[in-house]
Design an enzyme around this catalytic site. Structure first.
Site, PDB file in Angstrom:
ATOM      1  N   ASP A   1     -30.905 -33.033  41.394  1.00 29.91           N
ATOM      2  CA  ASP A   1     -30.556 -31.682  40.965  1.00 29.91           C
ATOM      3  C   ASP A   1     -29.173 -31.780  40.310  1.00 29.91           C
ATOM      4  O   ASP A   1     -28.176 -32.015  40.983  1.00 29.91           O
ATOM      5  CB  ASP A   1     -30.540 -30.758  42.197  1.00 29.91           C
ATOM      6  CG  ASP A   1     -30.303 -29.297  41.828  1.00 29.91           C
ATOM      7  OD1 ASP A   1     -29.601 -29.034  40.835  1.00 29.91           O
ATOM      8  OD2 ASP A   1     -30.804 -28.425  42.566  1.00 29.91           O
TER       9      ASP A   1
ATOM     10  N   ARG B   1     -49.535 -20.996  27.609  1.00 30.46           N
ATOM     11  CA  ARG B   1     -49.059 -21.506  28.888  1.00 30.46           C
ATOM     12  C   ARG B   1     -48.611 -22.970  28.804  1.00 30.46           C
ATOM     13  O   ARG B   1     -47.827 -23.452  29.619  1.00 30.46           O
ATOM     14  CB  ARG B   1     -50.166 -21.358  29.938  1.00 30.46           C
ATOM     15  CG  ARG B   1     -49.686 -21.529  31.363  1.00 30.46           C
ATOM     16  CD  ARG B   1     -50.797 -21.996  32.296  1.00 30.46           C
ATOM     17  NE  ARG B   1     -51.952 -21.135  32.277  1.00 30.46           N
ATOM     18  CZ  ARG B   1     -53.190 -21.594  32.082  1.00 30.46           C
ATOM     19  NH1 ARG B   1     -53.430 -22.868  31.885  1.00 30.46           N
ATOM     20  NH2 ARG B   1     -54.204 -20.759  32.091  1.00 30.46           N
TER      21      ARG B   1
ATOM     22  N   LYS C   1     -28.287 -21.081  35.655  1.00 35.27           N
ATOM     23  CA  LYS C   1     -26.854 -21.102  35.968  1.00 35.27           C
ATOM     24  C   LYS C   1     -26.037 -21.278  34.679  1.00 35.27           C
ATOM     25  O   LYS C   1     -25.885 -20.346  33.925  1.00 35.27           O
ATOM     26  CB  LYS C   1     -26.580 -22.203  37.007  1.00 35.27           C
ATOM     27  CG  LYS C   1     -27.492 -22.117  38.236  1.00 35.27           C
ATOM     28  CD  LYS C   1     -27.177 -20.932  39.136  1.00 35.27           C
ATOM     29  CE  LYS C   1     -28.239 -20.655  40.179  1.00 35.27           C
ATOM     30  NZ  LYS C   1     -28.488 -21.728  41.131  1.00 35.27           N
TER      31      LYS C   1
ATOM     32  N   TYR D   1     -29.967 -28.000  48.059  1.00 33.35           N
ATOM     33  CA  TYR D   1     -30.109 -26.546  47.897  1.00 33.35           C
ATOM     34  C   TYR D   1     -31.115 -26.035  48.931  1.00 33.35           C
ATOM     35  O   TYR D   1     -32.190 -26.620  49.108  1.00 33.35           O
ATOM     36  CB  TYR D   1     -30.598 -26.314  46.470  1.00 33.35           C
ATOM     37  CG  TYR D   1     -30.876 -24.915  46.046  1.00 33.35           C
ATOM     38  CD1 TYR D   1     -29.880 -23.953  46.040  1.00 33.35           C
ATOM     39  CD2 TYR D   1     -32.145 -24.567  45.584  1.00 33.35           C
ATOM     40  CE1 TYR D   1     -30.148 -22.663  45.601  1.00 33.35           C
ATOM     41  CE2 TYR D   1     -32.418 -23.286  45.136  1.00 33.35           C
ATOM     42  CZ  TYR D   1     -31.412 -22.334  45.157  1.00 33.35           C
ATOM     43  OH  TYR D   1     -31.683 -21.068  44.716  1.00 33.35           O
TER      44      TYR D   1
HETATM   45  C1  LIG Z   1     -29.682 -21.783  41.896  1.00 34.80           C
HETATM   46  C2  LIG Z   1     -29.982 -23.200  42.139  1.00 34.80           C
HETATM   47  C3  LIG Z   1     -31.271 -23.686  42.010  1.00 34.80           C
HETATM   48  C4  LIG Z   1     -32.440 -22.800  41.729  1.00 34.80           C
HETATM   49  O1  LIG Z   1     -32.400 -22.176  40.487  1.00 34.80           O
HETATM   50  P1  LIG Z   1     -33.194 -20.803  40.244  1.00 34.80           P
HETATM   51  O2  LIG Z   1     -33.253 -20.706  38.772  1.00 34.80           O
HETATM   52  O3  LIG Z   1     -32.392 -19.745  40.923  1.00 34.80           O
HETATM   53  O4  LIG Z   1     -34.555 -20.964  40.859  1.00 34.80           O
HETATM   54  C5  LIG Z   1     -31.464 -25.032  42.198  1.00 34.80           C
HETATM   55  N1  LIG Z   1     -30.462 -25.855  42.516  1.00 34.80           N
HETATM   56  C6  LIG Z   1     -29.205 -25.424  42.667  1.00 34.80           C
HETATM   57  C7  LIG Z   1     -28.142 -26.393  43.014  1.00 34.80           C
HETATM   58  C8  LIG Z   1     -28.926 -24.084  42.495  1.00 34.80           C
HETATM   59  O5  LIG Z   1     -27.677 -23.653  42.695  1.00 34.80           O
END
Ligand SMILES: *Cc1c(COP(=O)(O)O)cnc(C)c1O
Length: 400
Positions: free
Chosen positions: A184, A59, A209, A112
């Site tokens: 982010d 972990r 992504k 987000y």
């Molecule tokens: C999709 C997304 C997230 C979250 O990512 P996950 O892996 O789906 O939890 C965070 N920030 C942005 C801008 C996103 O598009």
């Protein structure tokens, strides 16, 4: 020569790799491990003294995670990185590592949606107060900083509407007051923008992504600018029991090797589709900072080295059924959450419901597009047929 001095495409091919450690294999193996064995009490105690530098328990870390984290820290110019099970997990770990009950934080109004929800429910319940701020506030952020403010959270371009933030100005103001700053950085895929070089403490990446890039794994990572920040993040992730799975980490590493090539094709295709959309009579505005007409273009040009494939459009007012007629019949654009994979996607967005410090008053509907790696001429033809359906449905609706 240090990889950090090389260009992104070169670094992406080599970051986090150590073939000699794996008997010459180009890629590190996938470590499926929970228990880690020690051959003496002395070795156990030594492991306890360096919990994040040795492998003690599945972990807490394993060599596949280590390879991915070293690659991400190198890519973003950070001290070390912490990998977790999703992008949202990286966000919640970063926030929980930065604020506690009684603190106040500043959150961008275009964050987000699940990030907002976490602040408004979990953090609010723990006594953390959140003030949402205009993404375009820039140095004016200083007026919102209070004695109990501890953190500034950014996301640029903003989710859904793609406002570009003045990250250096925001960070400079936050630093004068000792705030932890985080961003982010998912839209830029860790390649097109380097927040740590602008003074940000934590860069967050939904690796789900562009980094994974094939819509087949969930993965998140937070990159820390220095050791104290890394330790806060890592301890929080371990306390929450959050770790990424080894197969997903491997897919993240694999994605990194082609990331630069994919991003530049996403940009090229997105620009072609966006310029075509700009010329359409149904489209009121294209929300894409890579276009010179976009209000965020100057800041984007100053701070980013390119664009990815995600942008928005504002349509002239049309009935909801006409938008549905357009989207339901699309052949190449899929409808669904997430983005950054090889395929094109489209979704209705509702910015007016997702902000409280600013207002969104465009009269027509907003669509979010992810332009994939398909041939842009085919994508344009798919959208062109979609507008035919939209116009037919709008005309039929009027006649009815
Ligand atoms: C999709 C997304 C997230 C979250 O990512 P996950 O892996 O789906 O939890 C965070 N920030 C942005 C801008 C996103 O598009």
């Amino acid at each position: 020569m240090d990889h950090r001095d090389r260009k992104p495409a070169t670094r992406l091919g080599h970051a986090g790799r150590d073939p000699q450690a794996w008997r010459g294999a180009v890629n590190p193996p996938v470590f499926h491990a929970s228990t880690v064995l020690f051959d003496s009490v002395a070795a156990l105690e030594e492991g306890d003294r360096h919990p994040f530098d040795t492998f003690n328990y599945g972990r807490v870390g394993n060599p596949t995670a280590d390879a991915f984290e070293r690659a991400m820290a190198e890519l973003e110019g950070g001290y070390r990185a912490v990998s977790v099970s999703s992008g949202l997990a990286a966000i919640t770990v970063a926030l929980l590592a930065s604020v506690k009950g009684g603190d106040h934080q500043l959150m961008v109004d275009t964050a987000y949606r699940p990030t907002r929800r976490f602040c408004d429910t979990v953090l609010a319940g723990f006594g953390v107060e959140t003030t949402y701020y205009d993404p375009l506030i820039g140095a004016g952020i200083e007026e919102l900083i209070r004695p109990e403010t501890r953190a500034l959270y950014m996301e640029s371009p903003g989710s859904g509407t793609f406002e570009v933030q003045d990250v250096p100005a925001l960070t400079a103001a936050a630093k004068r007051h000792g705030l932890t700053t985080m961003i982010d950085n998912t839209w830029a895929g860790s390649v097109l923008f380097h927040p740590l070089a602008h003074g940000v403490d934590i860069s967050i990446q939904a690796a789900t992504k562009y980094i994974v890039g094939h819509a087949d794994a969930m993965l998140g990572v937070a990159i820390a600018r220095d050791k104290p920040t890394f330790l806060r993040l890592k301890r929080m992730a371990v306390m929450l029991g959050n770790a990424a799975g080894p197969d997903d980490l491997f897919l993240g590493l694999r994605g990194l090797r082609t990331l630069e090539v994919r991003l530049s094709r996403h940009e090229e295709n997105a620009l072609k589709v966006a310029r075509w959309l700009e010329g359409r009579p149904e489209v009121a505005r294209v929300l894409f900072p890579a276009l010179p007409e976009d209000p965020g273009h100057a800041l984007w040009q100053r701070d980013f080295s390119g664009a990815s494939g995600l942008f928005g459009i504002v349509l002239h007012p049309v009935p909801k059924a006409a938008v549905a007629a357009m989207l339901d019949g699309l052949d190449l654009f899929g409808m669904g959450a997430s983005w950054g994979g090889f395929e094109s996607l489209i979704l209705p967005a509702h910015p007016e419901k997702l902000r409280t410090a600013t207002t969104w008053d465009a009269p027509g509907p907003v669509l979010r597009l992810h332009v994939g790696l398909e041939d842009p001429a085919d994508l344009v033809a798919d959208l062109d047929a979609g507008f035919d359906r939209l116009n037919a449905a709008a005309a039929g609706g009027e006649g009815a």
